[in-house]
Design an enzyme around this catalytic site. Sequence first.
Site: not given
Ligand code: 5GP
Length: 170
Positions: A95, A99, A127, A155
């Site tokens: 991955e 986040d 994060k 992105d």
């Molecule tokens: P989660 O499901 O853990 O909240 O998010 C994962 C996905 O969110 C990552 O694969 C990515 O695509 C997107 N994402 C989360 N934080 C960021 C960030 O700071 N920058 C970007 N470009 N994408 C993020």
Amino acid sequence: MKELNVLINNARLEKRLDEMAKEIEKDYKGKEIVFIGILKGSVPFMWELAKRIKNNIIFEFIEVSSYINNESSGKVILHKDIKSSIEGKDVIIVEDIVDTGKTLDFLLKHLEEKNAKSVKIATLLSKPSRRVIELNVDYIGFKIDDKYVVGFGLDDNQNLRNLPYIGYYE
Ligand code: 5GP
């Protein structure tokens, strides 16, 4: 105009990639590994990590989305599943960034029924302050603060994925 700052430069990324590759080689001791990359953001990280590892690595890709216009929608949608069987195989989900943890939680549940021998997670960035679902992430490149980052696969509305460093907007 938004100004882009450097958070992690390419030299730091390369050094950490070397370390992560060594750690994975040590843990898997010559075994074959299936890397499942989460499209599209994991592509540069997956390649940069894989090319540093001597084990045979099978590439698979899965596509999900949860972010709409740079905001997490909280709902994960599966767009493309893996094609080959991973039954009895050692899998690492690759991955770009963890986040809230919702994407990986969804994928771990989705892959469960495919009966892999083992499933671990490698992420370039994490994060921790944003986590909603606690997950055990086995390999983490860098822990970062709550900033929206771009580059090295990440992105800004599909742009900037090809930056060779991790940047952020102030
Ligand atoms: P989660 O499901 O853990 O909240 O998010 C994962 C996905 O969110 C990552 O694969 C990515 O695509 C997107 N994402 C989360 N934080 C960021 C960030 O700071 N920058 C970007 N470009 N994408 C993020």
